[in-house]
Design a protein around this motif. Structure first.
Motif, PDB file in Angstrom:
ATOM      1  N   UNK A 136       0.826  -1.213   0.000  1.00  0.00           N
ATOM      2  CA  UNK A 136       0.000   0.000   0.000  1.00  0.00           C
ATOM      3  C   UNK A 136       0.855   1.256   0.000  1.00  0.00           C
ATOM      4  N   UNK A 137       1.909   1.280   0.821  1.00  0.00           N
ATOM      5  CA  UNK A 137       2.793   2.449   0.872  1.00  0.00           C
ATOM      6  C   UNK A 137       3.553   2.620  -0.437  1.00  0.00           C
ATOM      7  N   UNK A 138       4.049   1.518  -0.981  1.00  0.00           N
ATOM      8  CA  UNK A 138       4.824   1.590  -2.221  1.00  0.00           C
ATOM      9  C   UNK A 138       3.969   2.088  -3.379  1.00  0.00           C
ATOM     10  N   UNK A 139       2.790   1.530  -3.537  1.00  0.00           N
ATOM     11  CA  UNK A 139       1.915   1.922  -4.641  1.00  0.00           C
ATOM     12  C   UNK A 139       1.510   3.392  -4.499  1.00  0.00           C
ATOM     13  N   UNK A 140       1.216   3.818  -3.283  1.00  0.00           N
ATOM     14  CA  UNK A 140       0.864   5.229  -3.068  1.00  0.00           C
ATOM     15  C   UNK A 140       2.045   6.133  -3.412  1.00  0.00           C
ATOM     16  N   UNK A 141       3.245   5.795  -2.957  1.00  0.00           N
ATOM     17  CA  UNK A 141       4.423   6.628  -3.214  1.00  0.00           C
ATOM     18  C   UNK A 141       4.756   6.703  -4.698  1.00  0.00           C
ATOM     19  N   UNK A 142       4.467   5.636  -5.426  1.00  0.00           N
ATOM     20  CA  UNK A 142       4.738   5.596  -6.866  1.00  0.00           C
ATOM     21  C   UNK A 142       3.609   6.220  -7.688  1.00  0.00           C
ATOM     22  N   UNK A 143       2.545   6.671  -7.008  1.00  0.00           N
ATOM     23  CA  UNK A 143       1.404   7.249  -7.714  1.00  0.00           C
ATOM     24  C   UNK A 143       0.616   6.206  -8.477  1.00  0.00           C
ATOM     25  N   UNK A 144       0.726   4.958  -8.047  1.00  0.00           N
ATOM     26  CA  UNK A 144       0.062   3.850  -8.729  1.00  0.00           C
ATOM     27  C   UNK A 144      -1.363   3.632  -8.270  1.00  0.00           C
ATOM     28  N   UNK A 145      -1.982   2.619  -8.855  1.00  0.00           N
ATOM     29  CA  UNK A 145      -3.339   2.247  -8.501  1.00  0.00           C
ATOM     30  C   UNK A 145      -3.432   0.742  -8.308  1.00  0.00           C
ATOM     31  N   UNK A 146      -4.363   0.345  -7.473  1.00  0.00           N
ATOM     32  CA  UNK A 146      -4.686  -1.069  -7.314  1.00  0.00           C
ATOM     33  C   UNK A 146      -5.875  -1.389  -8.197  1.00  0.00           C
ATOM     34  N   UNK A 147      -5.835  -2.552  -8.822  1.00  0.00           N
ATOM     35  CA  UNK A 147      -6.954  -2.991  -9.666  1.00  0.00           C
ATOM     36  C   UNK A 147      -6.920  -4.506  -9.769  1.00  0.00           C
ATOM     37  N   UNK A 148      -8.047  -5.083 -10.092  1.00  0.00           N
ATOM     38  CA  UNK A 148      -8.148  -6.532 -10.295  1.00  0.00           C
ATOM     39  C   UNK A 148      -7.657  -6.832 -11.712  1.00  0.00           C
ATOM     40  N   UNK A 149      -6.361  -7.212 -11.818  1.00  0.00           N
ATOM     41  CA  UNK A 149      -5.765  -7.424 -13.140  1.00  0.00           C
ATOM     42  C   UNK A 149      -5.079  -8.783 -13.287  1.00  0.00           C
ATOM     43  N   UNK A 150      -5.302  -9.697 -12.312  1.00  0.00           N
ATOM     44  CA  UNK A 150      -4.649 -10.997 -12.384  1.00  0.00           C
ATOM     45  C   UNK A 150      -5.665 -12.110 -12.192  1.00  0.00           C
ATOM     46  N   UNK A 151      -5.151 -13.338 -12.415  1.00  0.00           N
ATOM     47  CA  UNK A 151      -5.932 -14.540 -12.138  1.00  0.00           C
ATOM     48  C   UNK A 151      -4.973 -15.590 -11.600  1.00  0.00           C
ATOM     49  N   UNK A 152      -5.519 -16.655 -11.006  1.00  0.00           N
ATOM     50  CA  UNK A 152      -4.688 -17.720 -10.460  1.00  0.00           C
ATOM     51  C   UNK A 152      -3.812 -18.310 -11.550  1.00  0.00           C
ATOM     52  N   UNK A 153      -2.596 -18.657 -11.172  1.00  0.00           N
ATOM     53  CA  UNK A 153      -1.647 -19.236 -12.141  1.00  0.00           C
ATOM     54  C   UNK A 153      -2.035 -20.652 -12.484  1.00  0.00           C
TER      55      UNK A 153
END
Length: 153
Positions: A136-153
């Motif tokens: 959460x801290x890293x994504x915020x500091x990088x100006x990033x966003x969280x999103x549902x973009x993956x699926x189980x391998x």
């Protein structure tokens, strides 16, 4: 002397732990060397949207990109993974060491939502070294966003 990734994390005020885990032949070996589950070791993938237009997608080690989800999120019909030389030119890092921290260009960051609130391990720009950080801290500091973009391998 810290490398570019560590220096960038420090400059952003991120609390991190630098881990020297040594050589690893696979994601599973790197996770084992750090004593963490594969899902906490995060792959930083460079995705190409168009000519000279890239982004970072942070994917937990036990998951893969869902291309339909990522295309829908970005509103595009086509995405690609660049070859190793193009990824290095876009980031300054070799494949297997890529991280959004200290990249030669600060591309947008999308992190899979499953990482929110967890401590993760990201590449630190050199082989056998990782940065363990709060997602959460890293994504915020990088100006990033969280999103549902993956699926189980």
């Amino acid at each position: 002397m810290p490398g570019p990734a560590e220096a960038a994390a420090a400059a952003l005020g991120i609390t991190y732990k630098l881990v020297h885990h040594g050589p690893a032949g696979s994601l599973l070996e790197a996770a084992a060397a750090q004593g963490i589950p594969a899902g906490d070791l995060v792959k930083t993938l460079v995705v190409r949207r168009g000519e000279g237009d890239f982004l970072f997608v942070l994917v937990p080690g036990d998951r893969v990109i869902s291309w339909p989800k990522l295309r829908a999120l970005l509103g595009v019909n086509r995405l690609a993974l660049p070859d190793a030389a193009t990824a290095k030119a876009a980031t300054g890092y070799e494949r297997g060491t890529i991280t959004p921290f200290g990249s030669s260009t600060p591309w947008p960051v999308i992190a899979d939502v499953s990482m929110r609130g967890r401590v993760i391990s990201l590449g630190a720009g050199e082989r056998g070294v990782a940065l363990q950080v709060s997602a959460s801290s890293a994504v915020a500091a990088l100006g990033g966003t969280f999103a549902d973009v993956t699926e189980a391998a």
